[in-house]
Design an enzyme around this catalytic site. Structure first.
Site, PDB file in Angstrom:
ATOM      1  N   ARG A 108      55.827  44.260  16.347  1.00  0.00           N
ATOM      2  CA  ARG A 108      54.966  44.650  17.657  1.00  0.00           C
ATOM      3  C   ARG A 108      53.696  43.899  17.708  1.00  0.00           C
ATOM      4  NH1 ARG A 108      57.019  49.802  16.349  1.00  0.00           N
ATOM      5  NH2 ARG A 108      58.890  50.339  17.379  1.00  0.00           N
ATOM      6  N   LYS A 130      48.776  32.846  27.972  1.00  0.00           N
ATOM      7  CA  LYS A 130      50.179  32.817  28.471  1.00  0.00           C
ATOM      8  C   LYS A 130      51.085  32.100  27.524  1.00  0.00           C
ATOM      9  CE  LYS A 130      49.446  32.411  33.426  1.00  0.00           C
ATOM     10  NZ  LYS A 130      49.689  31.742  34.630  1.00  0.00           N
ATOM     11  N   GLU A 172      46.614  16.538  33.215  1.00  0.00           N
ATOM     12  CA  GLU A 172      45.855  17.880  33.559  1.00  0.00           C
ATOM     13  C   GLU A 172      44.313  17.476  33.225  1.00  0.00           C
ATOM     14  OE1 GLU A 172      47.565  20.443  34.239  1.00  0.00           O
ATOM     15  OE2 GLU A 172      49.580  19.725  33.497  1.00  0.00           O
ATOM     16  N   LYS A 214      38.917  25.045  31.330  1.00  0.00           N
ATOM     17  CA  LYS A 214      39.998  25.962  31.599  1.00  0.00           C
ATOM     18  C   LYS A 214      39.664  27.544  31.113  1.00  0.00           C
ATOM     19  CE  LYS A 214      44.621  27.273  31.034  1.00  0.00           C
ATOM     20  NZ  LYS A 214      46.083  27.067  30.769  1.00  0.00           N
ATOM     21  N   GLU A 224      44.580  36.337  37.354  1.00  0.00           N
ATOM     22  CA  GLU A 224      45.190  35.266  38.395  1.00  0.00           C
ATOM     23  C   GLU A 224      45.202  35.828  39.829  1.00  0.00           C
ATOM     24  OE1 GLU A 224      48.382  32.953  36.668  1.00  0.00           O
ATOM     25  OE2 GLU A 224      48.377  31.638  38.445  1.00  0.00           O
ATOM     26  N   ARG A 228      41.962  31.076  39.164  1.00  0.00           N
ATOM     27  CA  ARG A 228      42.841  30.678  38.253  1.00  0.00           C
ATOM     28  C   ARG A 228      43.850  29.705  38.948  1.00  0.00           C
ATOM     29  NH1 ARG A 228      44.760  33.843  32.485  1.00  0.00           N
ATOM     30  NH2 ARG A 228      46.183  32.137  31.662  1.00  0.00           N
ATOM     31  N   ASN A 232      46.752  25.461  39.413  1.00  0.00           N
ATOM     32  CA  ASN A 232      47.979  25.031  40.084  1.00  0.00           C
ATOM     33  C   ASN A 232      48.069  23.775  40.821  1.00  0.00           C
ATOM     34  OD1 ASN A 232      49.667  26.855  39.061  1.00  0.00           O
ATOM     35  ND2 ASN A 232      49.022  28.497  40.650  1.00  0.00           N
ATOM     36  N   HIS A 235      50.733  21.090  41.082  1.00  0.00           N
ATOM     37  CA  HIS A 235      51.848  21.529  40.531  1.00  0.00           C
ATOM     38  C   HIS A 235      52.863  22.037  41.504  1.00  0.00           C
ATOM     39  CE1 HIS A 235      49.587  21.195  36.919  1.00  0.00           C
ATOM     40  NE2 HIS A 235      50.343  21.646  36.158  1.00  0.00           N
ATOM     41  N   HIS A 239      56.299  20.591  40.490  1.00  0.00           N
ATOM     42  CA  HIS A 239      57.274  21.251  40.035  1.00  0.00           C
ATOM     43  C   HIS A 239      58.742  20.901  40.633  1.00  0.00           C
ATOM     44  CE1 HIS A 239      54.771  24.486  37.729  1.00  0.00           C
ATOM     45  NE2 HIS A 239      55.352  23.600  36.978  1.00  0.00           N
ATOM     46  N   HIS A 249      56.581  16.150  32.877  1.00  0.00           N
ATOM     47  CA  HIS A 249      55.736  17.047  33.677  1.00  0.00           C
ATOM     48  C   HIS A 249      54.456  16.440  34.172  1.00  0.00           C
ATOM     49  CE1 HIS A 249      53.823  20.930  34.518  1.00  0.00           C
ATOM     50  NE2 HIS A 249      52.919  20.589  33.973  1.00  0.00           N
TER      51      HIS A 249
HETATM   52  P1  NAD Z   1      55.656  19.237  23.400  1.00  0.00           P
HETATM   53  O1  NAD Z   1      55.063  20.296  22.555  1.00  0.00           O
HETATM   54  O2  NAD Z   1      57.198  19.380  23.410  1.00  0.00           O
HETATM   55  O3  NAD Z   1      54.977  17.968  22.559  1.00  0.00           O
HETATM   56  C1  NAD Z   1      55.380  16.845  23.166  1.00  0.00           C
HETATM   57  C2  NAD Z   1      55.914  15.931  22.233  1.00  0.00           C
HETATM   58  O4  NAD Z   1      54.874  15.407  21.228  1.00  0.00           O
HETATM   59  C3  NAD Z   1      56.888  16.470  21.062  1.00  0.00           C
HETATM   60  O5  NAD Z   1      57.925  15.694  20.687  1.00  0.00           O
HETATM   61  C4  NAD Z   1      55.835  17.148  19.692  1.00  0.00           C
HETATM   62  O6  NAD Z   1      56.470  16.782  18.555  1.00  0.00           O
HETATM   63  C5  NAD Z   1      54.971  15.452  19.805  1.00  0.00           C
HETATM   64  N1  NAD Z   1      53.749  15.976  19.349  1.00  0.00           N
HETATM   65  C6  NAD Z   1      52.994  16.826  19.663  1.00  0.00           C
HETATM   66  N2  NAD Z   1      51.646  16.437  18.728  1.00  0.00           N
HETATM   67  C7  NAD Z   1      51.976  15.508  18.448  1.00  0.00           C
HETATM   68  C8  NAD Z   1      51.264  14.706  17.254  1.00  0.00           C
HETATM   69  N3  NAD Z   1      49.700  14.846  17.002  1.00  0.00           N
HETATM   70  N4  NAD Z   1      51.732  13.644  16.841  1.00  0.00           N
HETATM   71  C9  NAD Z   1      53.086  13.258  16.958  1.00  0.00           C
HETATM   72  N5  NAD Z   1      53.825  13.910  17.796  1.00  0.00           N
HETATM   73  C10 NAD Z   1      53.314  15.033  18.463  1.00  0.00           C
HETATM   74  O7  NAD Z   1      54.949  19.413  24.587  1.00  0.00           O
HETATM   75  P2  NAD Z   1      53.384  19.250  25.490  1.00  0.00           P
HETATM   76  O8  NAD Z   1      53.478  18.230  26.387  1.00  0.00           O
HETATM   77  O9  NAD Z   1      52.228  19.370  24.138  1.00  0.00           O
HETATM   78  O10 NAD Z   1      53.325  20.897  25.967  1.00  0.00           O
HETATM   79  C11 NAD Z   1      54.290  21.133  27.202  1.00  0.00           C
HETATM   80  C12 NAD Z   1      54.632  22.461  26.901  1.00  0.00           C
HETATM   81  O11 NAD Z   1      53.547  23.492  27.102  1.00  0.00           O
HETATM   82  C13 NAD Z   1      55.675  22.944  27.944  1.00  0.00           C
HETATM   83  O12 NAD Z   1      56.674  23.937  27.220  1.00  0.00           O
HETATM   84  C14 NAD Z   1      54.981  23.963  29.089  1.00  0.00           C
HETATM   85  O13 NAD Z   1      55.642  24.976  29.580  1.00  0.00           O
HETATM   86  C15 NAD Z   1      53.811  24.110  28.153  1.00  0.00           C
HETATM   87  N6  NAD Z   1      52.285  24.490  28.694  1.00  0.00           N
HETATM   88  C16 NAD Z   1      51.962  26.065  28.687  1.00  0.00           C
HETATM   89  C17 NAD Z   1      50.810  26.317  29.144  1.00  0.00           C
HETATM   90  C18 NAD Z   1      50.188  27.656  29.137  1.00  0.00           C
HETATM   91  O14 NAD Z   1      49.240  27.966  29.696  1.00  0.00           O
HETATM   92  N7  NAD Z   1      50.966  28.532  27.930  1.00  0.00           N
HETATM   93  C19 NAD Z   1      50.115  25.578  30.092  1.00  0.00           C
HETATM   94  C20 NAD Z   1      50.692  24.194  30.112  1.00  0.00           C
HETATM   95  C21 NAD Z   1      51.732  23.817  29.565  1.00  0.00           C
END
Ligand code: NAD
Length: 342
Positions: A108, A130, A172, A214, A224, A228, A232, A235, A239, A249
């Site tokens: 929990r 989030k 971003e 951010k 939101e 906030r 978007n 996006h 999307h 993305h």
């Molecule tokens: P990811 O975590 O899949 O990383 C992309 C790739 O890069 C992966 O293969 C990972 O292993 C590799 N990688 C990351 N750091 C590395 C490093 N230092 N050296 C070598 N390889 C590395 O994707 P991402 O682009 O980092 O994030 C996308 C995700 O984030 C999505 O799931 C999205 O929904 C989420 N997201 C969340 C929020 C939020 O507010 N929570 C906001 C934006 C995106």
């Protein structure tokens, strides 16, 4: 190492900048740390992470699901994790999203900290609380809102980040500049991706500024209701393009930002005249600025967007670079302009 604090209603999140993983014990109780990471990052940085118990899972969005969560829960139980444990997510947005989710439901709720390793996670995913997982094709369908105790910025992780992930993250960064920071926009115009990849001070300043943008937006509007939504920008159409074309993305958001800029130029009363400048900046950071697409299909996906209300949709447009606004646009108006903007 220096820190900035951001106050949310449930807790104050500390961001540690210019930090080094070897100093983790200064911010979290050493003997209670459990690291969560993906196999890819462990492959590059395993030696440093092995100072603590480590749970790994396969890299990539395809593993941001309940199967991975179940695996992590089993490993936590095996390690004897309890209410005193602190889960530290070391990785990109997939790892930071899963870490927040697992930590908020295991027993929990246990404490967690984040060590973002991709540009996208550093400037975006790790911030705001989030978290969650995907369910089949439905992205981020299950999750909670729960803040980490801290976010720890160790830029040395970026040395192994593939170029395509740098490009993805810069979509971003450019978004933040467009909606909130004209000065940042002109700084980005002055430098190149190569400059940021090779100059430690430059990238450190850039990340810190983006964390501030951010964090300021999300602390002022945790639920939101207002600003906030500006995050978007790009996006909504992005999307829809991502769904149809299965492109990264950041690429989809870039195309979405161009469409939103074009729409800002077309809208009465907006007088936006800087779409070409935004297009040039995105292209400079190797992001695509258009796509061959089936407009009718994109429009159909758009109609299903969460931001749709009745016969219109809430869109983020630019007044000028550094200033965005939410505008309600009737779907019939949007359809009229659709072929010219995308
Ligand atoms: P990811 O975590 O899949 O990383 C992309 C790739 O890069 C992966 O293969 C990972 O292993 C590799 N990688 C990351 N750091 C590395 C490093 N230092 N050296 C070598 N390889 C590395 O994707 P991402 O682009 O980092 O994030 C996308 C995700 O984030 C999505 O799931 C999205 O929904 C989420 N997201 C969340 C929020 C939020 O507010 N929570 C906001 C934006 C995106």
């Amino acid at each position: 190492m220096h820190k900035a604090e951001y106050k949310f209603s449930t807790k104050t999140v500390c961001c540690y900048f210019d930090a080094d993983l070897s100093s983790l014990a200064q911010v979290a109780d050493d003997k209670n740390i459990i690291i969560l990471t993906d196999k890819n990052i462990f492959g590059h940085h395993g030696e440093r992470l092995n100072a603590y118990p480590v749970i790994q899972f396969p890299a990539g969005e395809a593993h941001k699901n309940q199967v991975t969560v179940d695996h992590i829960m089993q490993e936590l139980i095996k390690l004897g994790a309890n209410k005193d444990s602190i889960l530290i997510g070391v990785g990109g947005g997939v790892v930071t999203d899963i870490t927040g989710y697992v930590a908020s439901v295991y027993m929990r709720g246990i404490s967690f900290g984040l060590v973002p390793t991709s540009i996208l996670a550093m400037v975006d995913a790790a911030i705001g609380g989030k978290n969650g997982i995907d369910v089949g094709v439905y992205k981020n369908m299950v999750g909670t809102v729960s803040q980490p105790d801290f976010i720890f910025y160790d830029h040395s992780f970026l040395r192994s980040l593939p170029v395509k992930e740098w490009v993805n993250g810069f979509a971003e960064v450019i978004k933040h500049a467009c909606i909130k920071d004209a000065l940042l926009f002109s700084i980005l115009e002055r430098y190149s991706l190569h400059d940021y990849q090779t100059d430690k001070t430059l990238i450190a300043e850039l990340i810190e500024r983006n964390v501030e943008i951010k964090s300021t937006i999300v602390t002022a509007d945790e639920f939101e209701k207002g600003d906030r939504k500006l995050l978007n920008f790009g996006h909504t159409i992005g999307h829809a393009i991502e769904n149809l074309h299965h492109i990264p993305h950041g690429h989809a958001v870039s195309i979405g930002m161009v469409a939103a800029c074009n729409l800002s130029e077309e809208m009465n009363g907006f007088h936006f005249e800087e779409a070409a400048r935004v297009v040039k900046l995105l292209a400079k950071y190797h992001l695509p600025v258009d796509v061959e697409t089936d407009h009718a299909r994109v429009f159909d996906v758009l109609k299903m967007d969460k931001k749709r209300k009745g016969e219109g949709i809430y869109f983020i447009l630019l007044k000028h670079i550094g200033k965005a606004e939410t505008v309600y646009i009737p779907l019939s108006d949007l359809e009229k302009h659709f072929k010219e903007i995308l």
